[in-house]
Design a protein around this motif. Structure first.
Motif, PDB file in Angstrom:
ATOM      1  N   SER A 228       0.821   3.809  -3.151  1.00 30.88           N
ATOM      2  CA  SER A 228       0.284   5.154  -2.984  1.00 30.88           C
ATOM      3  C   SER A 228       1.376   6.206  -3.144  1.00 30.88           C
ATOM      4  CB  SER A 228      -0.412   5.283  -1.623  1.00 30.88           C
ATOM      5  OG  SER A 228       0.552   5.084  -0.598  1.00 30.88           O
ATOM      6  N   SER A 229       2.579   5.939  -2.589  1.00 30.73           N
ATOM      7  CA  SER A 229       3.591   6.998  -2.683  1.00 30.73           C
ATOM      8  C   SER A 229       4.118   7.140  -4.103  1.00 30.73           C
ATOM      9  CB  SER A 229       4.732   6.758  -1.691  1.00 30.73           C
ATOM     10  OG  SER A 229       5.358   5.529  -1.991  1.00 30.73           O
ATOM     11  N   TYR A 230       4.187   6.043  -4.880  1.00 33.26           N
ATOM     12  CA  TYR A 230       4.659   6.156  -6.259  1.00 33.26           C
ATOM     13  C   TYR A 230       3.504   6.343  -7.246  1.00 33.26           C
ATOM     14  CZ  TYR A 230       9.148   4.318  -4.498  1.00 33.26           C
ATOM     15  OH  TYR A 230      10.309   4.122  -3.829  1.00 33.26           O
ATOM     16  N   ARG A 231       2.272   6.324  -6.733  1.00 37.72           N
ATOM     17  CA  ARG A 231       1.083   6.425  -7.601  1.00 37.72           C
ATOM     18  C   ARG A 231       1.174   5.422  -8.764  1.00 37.72           C
ATOM     19  NH1 ARG A 231      -2.649   9.446  -7.916  1.00 37.72           N
ATOM     20  NH2 ARG A 231      -2.580   9.821 -10.162  1.00 37.72           N
ATOM     21  N   LEU A 232       1.320   4.134  -8.426  1.00 39.39           N
ATOM     22  CA  LEU A 232       1.502   3.098  -9.440  1.00 39.39           C
ATOM     23  C   LEU A 232       0.166   2.576  -9.939  1.00 39.39           C
ATOM     24  CD1 LEU A 232       4.266   0.978  -7.670  1.00 39.39           C
ATOM     25  CD2 LEU A 232       4.597   2.641  -9.493  1.00 39.39           C
ATOM     26  N   THR A 233       0.055   2.360 -11.208  1.00 40.98           N
ATOM     27  CA  THR A 233      -1.092   1.645 -11.767  1.00 40.98           C
ATOM     28  C   THR A 233      -0.890   0.180 -11.406  1.00 40.98           C
ATOM     29  OG1 THR A 233      -1.011   3.168 -13.603  1.00 40.98           O
ATOM     30  CG2 THR A 233      -2.407   1.206 -13.859  1.00 40.98           C
ATOM     31  N   SER A 234      -1.820  -0.408 -10.654  1.00 44.63           N
ATOM     32  CA  SER A 234      -1.572  -1.770 -10.157  1.00 44.63           C
ATOM     33  C   SER A 234      -2.756  -2.678 -10.409  1.00 44.63           C
ATOM     34  CB  SER A 234      -1.292  -1.768  -8.657  1.00 44.63           C
ATOM     35  OG  SER A 234      -0.346  -0.790  -8.352  1.00 44.63           O
ATOM     36  N   LEU A 235      -2.410  -3.935 -10.528  1.00 50.90           N
ATOM     37  CA  LEU A 235      -3.432  -4.972 -10.671  1.00 50.90           C
ATOM     38  C   LEU A 235      -3.039  -6.075  -9.710  1.00 50.90           C
ATOM     39  CD1 LEU A 235      -5.876  -5.347 -12.571  1.00 50.90           C
ATOM     40  CD2 LEU A 235      -4.438  -6.808 -13.975  1.00 50.90           C
ATOM     41  N   MET A 236      -3.928  -6.396  -8.772  1.00 50.89           N
ATOM     42  CA  MET A 236      -3.575  -7.384  -7.771  1.00 50.89           C
ATOM     43  C   MET A 236      -4.589  -8.518  -7.790  1.00 50.89           C
ATOM     44  SD  MET A 236      -2.934  -6.911  -3.697  1.00 50.89           S
ATOM     45  CE  MET A 236      -4.585  -6.917  -3.049  1.00 50.89           C
ATOM     46  N   VAL A 237      -4.099  -9.736  -7.982  1.00 52.64           N
ATOM     47  CA  VAL A 237      -4.965 -10.903  -7.891  1.00 52.64           C
ATOM     48  C   VAL A 237      -4.956 -11.358  -6.441  1.00 52.64           C
ATOM     49  CG1 VAL A 237      -5.207 -13.316  -8.541  1.00 52.64           C
ATOM     50  CG2 VAL A 237      -4.582 -11.616 -10.263  1.00 52.64           C
ATOM     51  N   THR A 238      -6.108 -11.635  -5.910  1.00 49.13           N
ATOM     52  CA  THR A 238      -6.138 -12.092  -4.517  1.00 49.13           C
ATOM     53  C   THR A 238      -7.221 -13.147  -4.305  1.00 49.13           C
ATOM     54  OG1 THR A 238      -6.409 -11.420  -2.230  1.00 49.13           O
ATOM     55  CG2 THR A 238      -7.606 -10.143  -3.871  1.00 49.13           C
ATOM     56  N   HIS A 239      -7.003 -13.926  -3.269  1.00 49.57           N
ATOM     57  CA  HIS A 239      -8.001 -14.901  -2.875  1.00 49.57           C
ATOM     58  C   HIS A 239      -8.887 -14.340  -1.768  1.00 49.57           C
ATOM     59  CE1 HIS A 239      -6.330 -18.575  -4.810  1.00 49.57           C
ATOM     60  NE2 HIS A 239      -7.618 -18.838  -4.793  1.00 49.57           N
TER      61      HIS A 239
ATOM     62  N   GLU B 151       0.832  -1.212   0.000  1.00 51.04           N
ATOM     63  CA  GLU B 151       0.000   0.000   0.000  1.00 51.04           C
ATOM     64  C   GLU B 151       0.861   1.255   0.000  1.00 51.04           C
ATOM     65  OE1 GLU B 151      -2.663  -1.061   3.294  1.00 51.04           O
ATOM     66  OE2 GLU B 151      -4.290  -0.730   1.836  1.00 51.04           O
ATOM     67  N   LYS B 152       1.956   1.174   0.777  1.00 48.12           N
ATOM     68  CA  LYS B 152       2.841   2.322   0.903  1.00 48.12           C
ATOM     69  C   LYS B 152       3.467   2.668  -0.456  1.00 48.12           C
ATOM     70  CE  LYS B 152       7.266   3.203   2.989  1.00 48.12           C
ATOM     71  NZ  LYS B 152       8.256   2.616   3.874  1.00 48.12           N
ATOM     72  N   PHE B 153       4.002   1.624  -1.125  1.00 45.01           N
ATOM     73  CA  PHE B 153       4.672   1.881  -2.410  1.00 45.01           C
ATOM     74  C   PHE B 153       3.678   2.344  -3.461  1.00 45.01           C
ATOM     75  CE2 PHE B 153       8.016  -1.288  -0.973  1.00 45.01           C
ATOM     76  CZ  PHE B 153       8.992  -0.317  -0.763  1.00 45.01           C
TER      77      PHE B 153
END
Lengths: 270, 949
Positions: A196-207, A192-194
């Motif tokens: 939000s601080s880098y404003r990264l476009t992210s895609l996270m697969v989770t169970h 979350e820290k990275f």
């Protein structure tokens, strides 16, 4: 930032075991968005991630990343745009190389490597500073091999390697699933820290539905190779785990699945 | 001492290869077997360039590049087609065998007389022992390589390569193409291997097609020893470990040799050693999972075990070194004789037996007045060199080498002790001298090439029509290539024989090759001297018996094993000759003054049992001439005693010089040679004959003439006008006998048959041109145009053509002439002649044109143009009518004159003899085909009547 157009992926094409892994999927994720992907086993969420990373080529459709049509790019070429963290901590670091050397490999992500010696004092100092951010005391073990680290430490290091060069896109493939709860919490915190601080476009697969609700700006629900639900940020804030399960319940009704399977879903996701 | 330093030096040079394997094996976990081929490729490329005059250092990058190319291909196949690394390596290695043969053009390139890094190093030697000096320089080089490679592997690129092997998923996620990285690694590794190849070739003095076999095991052994020495992830230590590993491995081999280990067992020992180190290092590595007590014990005491074994090896070495320094006092007066053999083939075993028996006859008893140690390389080419090192370390006084490979190793290494070789087809292609008398001062021996042509001639007696013969050979042996070349050349002179070849790379392929030949409809097997085929002779025999295809062999020993007919040198006698030479040297004669000897015994053997089984008839003349017979299941052989050489009188040195390699001149020289050889061996005359052939090149002829004069021969014999002229122009002193000359008076060496240059005499053999053209008229009353090709630079041709013009005018023919300057122009000249519409083709006395004889014969037969020539020998090459000398007889006659001069006659007193042993030869099959009737008067005169074409 991520654009999938009419994507179809079939496995074991032409054989009796043919599986429609992704069925005419269309998806657009804008810059700075943090989407989580949930879905049943075999719903195609990992396939979706591997497709974006370039491990799987689509049978039909286009993959556009950062405005470029990368449909036919091999995985290593896409590393210029994206970086990823795997579920298995052992897949993301070279065990026989030191932490510093592993970081050096990430330092050159998507760049040509020459027979030069870039791992100088200045760079080591920079790596130490970044490692300190992980709060795992790795900065003092920078010359230890990655093979000596615990799973949690490795995954934290991997995460750091992934964001070291501020990628345009970050792909996270159930990256806490193989960790103990304490390490998982720390890695989630770091993620979350990275992001939000880098404003990264992210895609996270989770169970974990809980994780999906707590993290990110958008939820994508998948089932049988299709996106069955795309929940934007506004709507997401109002949802509970039960609401998500309700959505799966609807599918059950549609597909006339037995209640046992639903119970199975509950055990798995709640 | 040389043995140990030599081993260290070899270790340093092999370290380059081991470092290559280190990259592929440690980094990508591939045991890259490509190196078996790229090692040879590097050596081959470099050797070719060195022979071409390149600087020995300048070829190093080229060899590196050549090796890299091989690696690149393996990498490409492995990564692009997703083929297992080992399999990709095997594929490329297999293919490289052919490539290497093509690069080298032959299977062995000697570098003896060319500069190598060692000769350059010798030039700046401050006075140290040469091997030690090389060692010091190599140490400096290897330290530089060590630092450079370590640095590279530590760089960003090197680390990326490490990561690629360590975790391909991770590194490709970091944007690295693992395929490209692997290709880079394998390419680089094979470059190192190629470099190692040329360095070793320079060091051992030759490049050989077989030198790379087994490399992978040797370099894996080095890598694994290195890994065991330093169990570290510090790159610079790991690289050093590999270098030390290569050196230790070579020392271990030297040690095994030194301690009298049977070289037979060396390979299994190497394999076991590699296996053992692999198992130990694996069990140490696997920290997880269950460990047996032994494993734990090994792991905990690893350092102790390793240091203890190294100490033990070092101790043993020091003990042996100390031992080798002090020779045994009891053996001080015994001659130490060291024998090196390439393998256990029957050919070499017979040589050895002959040698041993004769040594005993000469009074040498092993252990009493001499110490004989025998070493056998068992087919491993590099082992020859190590064995020589061992013999040197043993203070051997006299070296014997049986086989070409062993001879090459001995001659390259031993410079100040006498060497006697035996059973070598041509010491000259090995780089041991240029002629039988112009050879290294410490070397002499017994050699000879198989009498291929003669056996072919015998073979034709069994097959009156056209015959297909099949041969099997292994191109990996230098001798085989020479023999095969001879066979192919000889077959050209027998238009009725078609040769089918089949190459094999090992004994296991021989049977299939034989079967395949049988299926191609051959009527006879022709086996040239080839160690592989002889080892698998029984495989050929099986096919021979099944298909009733007789075996003709150039190896006398094959008769006993079941061949139908053998004609060849007997290798037992070769050993006997070697023993005699050894005896002379032990008695104090210098090898420098002992010319190379030709094999003394040529044996004809027939299998009468098989003749009955196969339904073949052996002509009575052959049965009578045969010295060995297989009859009623019993093998019998006439005993042969090598004539004892007379002890008085000095050796007469004769140079025999022919201008080109044409049938006519070959026959002349053969006649000459046969008489001289008979004189030498049957009558014990001391002769050293050196043969020269200018191969039709005027410039070469000039240099040969100068060479002959500078070497102070006692007698000179020449065949052909040009050879005579070139020599006569410079030599006014040494007795000179010429033959195969049309008109010596027109050639400026004589004013009349009696009034000639004082040191020169010989035979004039004018072509019966007028008689031939008259015969044309008799046979072809309606013919109008006669076509002729002649070489403007040949005076003999000019004379014949002039005669032809006169005779044609007289007989009412129109003569169409085409002149050429070289054999390359024959084809165009023939086409132009044919298009002008000739009725008869005529060739007379032209040496250049006669080189194209078989082709001309075929063309004329196809076009139904009667072909007349002026040498009876030509009839076998497709002429219809040949009227003229049998040049074999001419040669024999010339030899007779030469012997007379040797016995004291002065050339000035011998008039030039006009000698035309005129023979009429007619190919009746052709005249019938062309519808030409031969009058009885002509037919009666014909000495040779050929019924087939």
């Amino acid at each position: 930032m991520i654009e999938l157009k009419d994507i179809t992926v079939r496995f074991n094409r032409g054989s009796v075991d043919e599986v429609l892994a992704l069925n005419n999927v269309n998806l657009t994720i804008g810059e700075g968005e943090f989407a989580t992907v949930i879905g049943t086993n075999g719903s195609g969420k990992s396939t979706l991630l591997n497709l974006i990373a370039g491990d799987i080529m689509p049978d039909e459709g286009k993959v556009i990343l950062d405005g470029k049509d990368v449909t036919r790019w091999p995985a290593y070429r896409r590393a210029v745009i994206l970086s990823r963290v795997f579920q298995n901590p052992y897949l993301s670091t070279a065990p026989d190389m030191t932490i510093a050397e592993n970081l050096l490999m990430a330092w050159f992500r998507g760049k040509t490597r020459y027979p030069k010696f870039s791992l100088n004092r200045a760079l080591l100092k920079e790596f130490r500073l970044k490692l300190a951010d992980l709060e795992m005391n790795l900065e003092d073990r920078i010359t230890n091999t990655a093979g000596t680290l615990s799973g949690g430490q490795r995954q934290a290091l991997t995460l750091l390697m992934a964001v070291l060069l501020k990628p345009r896109i970050l792909l996270l493939d159930e990256h806490t699933a193989a960790l103990d709860p304490k390490s998982a919490a720390q890695v989630i915190k770091l993620t979350e820290k990275f992001v939000s601080s880098y404003r990264l476009t992210s895609l996270m697969v989770t169970h974990s539905m809980k994780q999906a609700l707590e993290m990110g700006t958008r939820i994508i629900m998948m089932h049988r190779g299709r996106i069955i639900s795309d929940i934007p940020a506004r709507e997401k804030e109002l949802l509970t785990v039960d609401d998500l399960l309700g959505k799966f319940d609807n599918i059950r009704k549609k597909e006339k699945l037995s209640t046992e399977i639903l119970a199975n879903f509950r055990r798995q996701y709640a | 001492m040389d043995l140990w330093i030599g081993a260290v030096n070899l270790g340093f040079l092999y370290a380059f290869m081991a470092l290559g394997t280190f990259i592929t094996y440690r980094y990508f976990n591939i045991a890259d077997i490509t190196i078996d081929g790229s090692f040879t490729l590097g050596a081959a490329t470099g050797a070719i360039l060195i022979v071409d005059g390149w600087n020995p250092f300048l070829v190093l990058p080229v060899s590196f590049l050549a090796g890299s190319c091989a690696g690149f291909i393996t990498g490409f196949i492995h990564t692009r087609f997703k083929i297992d690394g080992l399999l990709a390596g095997i594929l490329v290695m297999t293919g490289l065998y052919s490539v290497n043969l093509h690069v080298m053009g032959k299977s062995n390139i000697p570098l003896m007389n060319h500069p190598t890094f060692e000769t350059v190093a010798a030039g700046i030697n401050p006075g140290l022992h040469q091997e030690l000096w090389t060692c010091i320089l190599l140490l400096a080089v290897i330290i530089a390589v060590w630092l450079l490679l370590s640095a590279f592997l530590k760089s960003d690129l090197g680390l990326t390569m490490l990561a690629t092997g360590n975790n391909p998923t991770m590194i490709s996620a970091q944007g690295v193409s693992t395929n490209r990285m692997k290709m880079l690694g394998i390419t680089l590794a094979n470059g190192m291997v190629g470099l190692s190849g040329i360095l070793i070739a320079q060091y051992q003095g030759f490049a050989d097609i077989g030198m790379g076999i087994g490399s992978i095991i040797y370099s894996l052994a080095a890598v694994i020893i290195g890994q065991a020495l330093f169990r570290t992830r510090k790159v610079w230590l790991a690289v050093m470990g590999v270098i030390l590993g290569a050196v230790l491995f070579r020392l271990a081999v030297a040690l095994a040799l030194k301690s009298g280990f049977d070289p037979n067992d060396l390979k299994i020992l190497t394999a076991l050693f590699v296996l053992l180190t692999l198992v130990i290092s694996k069990s140490v590595k696997s920290g997880t999972g269950q460990e047996t007590r032994l494993k734990i014990l090994v792991r905990k005491n690893r350092k102790l075990i390793i240091s203890a074994s190294i100490l033990a090896i070092l101790g043993w070495m020091i003990y042996l070194l100390a031992g080798s320094g002090t020779p045994l006092k009891t053996s001080e007066k015994k001659v130490r004789i060291g024998i090196v053999m390439a393998n256990h083939s029957s050919v070499l075993t017979k040589t050895r037996d002959g040698f041993m028996t004769e040594m005993k006859n000469l009074g040498y008893v092993n252990g009493r007045n001499c110490l004989i140690s025998e070493l056998n390389a068992e087919g491993d080419i590099p082992a020859n060199k190590s064995m020589v090192d061992k013999l040197i370390a043993d203070k051997t006084d006299l070296f014997l080498s049986f086989s070409s490979a062993s001879t090459q190793a001995v001659v390259n290494k031993v410079k100040n002790k006498p060497v006697v070789f035996a059973t070598v087809a041509s010491p000259f292609i090995l780089g041991a001298g240029k002629t039988p008398i112009d050879h290294p001062a410490n070397v002499t021996g017994v050699y000879g090439q198989a009498p291929v042509r003669d056996l072919l001639k015998i073979l034709t007696k069994f097959f009156p029509g056209n015959v297909r013969i099949g041969t099997i050979y292994n191109p990996g042996f230098p001798n085989t290539r020479v023999n095969l070349g001879d066979l192919k050349k000889a077959v050209k002179d027998f238009p009725r024989i078609t040769l089918v070849e089949m190459s094999v790379s090992g004994t296991s392929e021989v049977q299939q090759a034989a079967q395949s030949l049988a299926s191609k409809g051959i009527q006879a097997f022709y086996l040239i001297t080839d160690l592989t085929v002889f080892d698998a002779f029984e495989s050929v025999l099986k096919v021979s018996r099944a298909g009733r295809i007789p075996i003709f062999a150039n190896d006398a020993d094959c008769l006993e094993r079941g061949a139908f007919l053998v004609y060849g040198y007997e290798f037992y006698t070769s050993g006997v000759q070697a023993a005699r030479l050894a005896d002379r040297i032990i008695r104090g004669e210098s090898p420098a003054g002992i010319p190379y000897e030709h094999y003394a015994r040529c044996l004809l053997g027939v299998n009468r049992d098989q003749a009955m089984q196969f339904g073949l008839t052996i002509p009575d003349t052959l049965v009578k001439a045969a010295e060995a017979t297989m009859y009623k299941n019993k093998y019998s052989k006439k005993t042969f005693r090598l004539p004892v050489r007379p002890t008085q009188g000095r050796v007469a040195r004769i140079a025999v010089f022919q201008y080109t390699n044409s049938t006519l001149l070959n026959r002349s020289v053969q006649g000459l040679r046969d008489v001289l050889i008979r004189e030498k061996y049957a009558r014990g005359r001391k002769l050293d004959i050196t043969f020269y052939d200018a191969l039709g090149d005027y410039g070469t002829a000039q240099s040969i003439a100068k060479d002959i004069i500078s070497k102070d021969f006692d007698y000179i014999a020449t065949a052909s006008t040009l050879a005579m002229q070139t020599l006569a122009a410079h030599n006014k002193k040494v007795p000179h006998v010429f033959c195969a000359v049309t008109d010596p008076l027109k050639s400026g060496v004589a004013r009349s048959l009696e009034d000639h240059q004082v040191n020169l005499t010989g035979l004039a053999t004018p072509q019966p041109v007028a008689a031939t053209i008259h015969l044309m008229r008799t046979l072809l009353p309606k013919a109008k145009k006669v076509g002729m090709i002649w070489t403007s630079s040949e005076i003999n041709s000019e004379i014949c053509t002039k005669w032809a013009r006169e005779a044609c005018a007289k007989e009412g023919f129109i003569l169409t002439e085409k002149t050429i300057t070289s054999v390359g122009e024959v084809d165009a000249a023939v086409k132009s002649l044919i298009s002008s519409g000739i009725d008869i083709f005529f060739m007379s006395g032209d040496v250049t044109v006669s080189q194209a004889l078989p082709v001309l014969g075929r063309i004329m037969q196809d076009l139904k143009i009667p072909f007349f020539s002026n040498s009876a020998d030509d009839i076998n090459s497709g002429t219809m009518v040949s009227l003229g000398a049998s040049y074999y007889d001419v040669g024999k006659k010339a030899a007779g004159i030469l012997l007379g001069i040797m016995d004291g006659a002065s050339p000035v007193d011998i008039p030039i003899l006009i000698y035309v042993p005129q023979t009429l030869a007619i190919n009746l099959a052709l005249t019938r085909k062309f519808g030409i009737s031969i009058p009885d008067s002509v037919l009666q005169k014909a000495v040779i009547k050929l019924e087939k074409y």
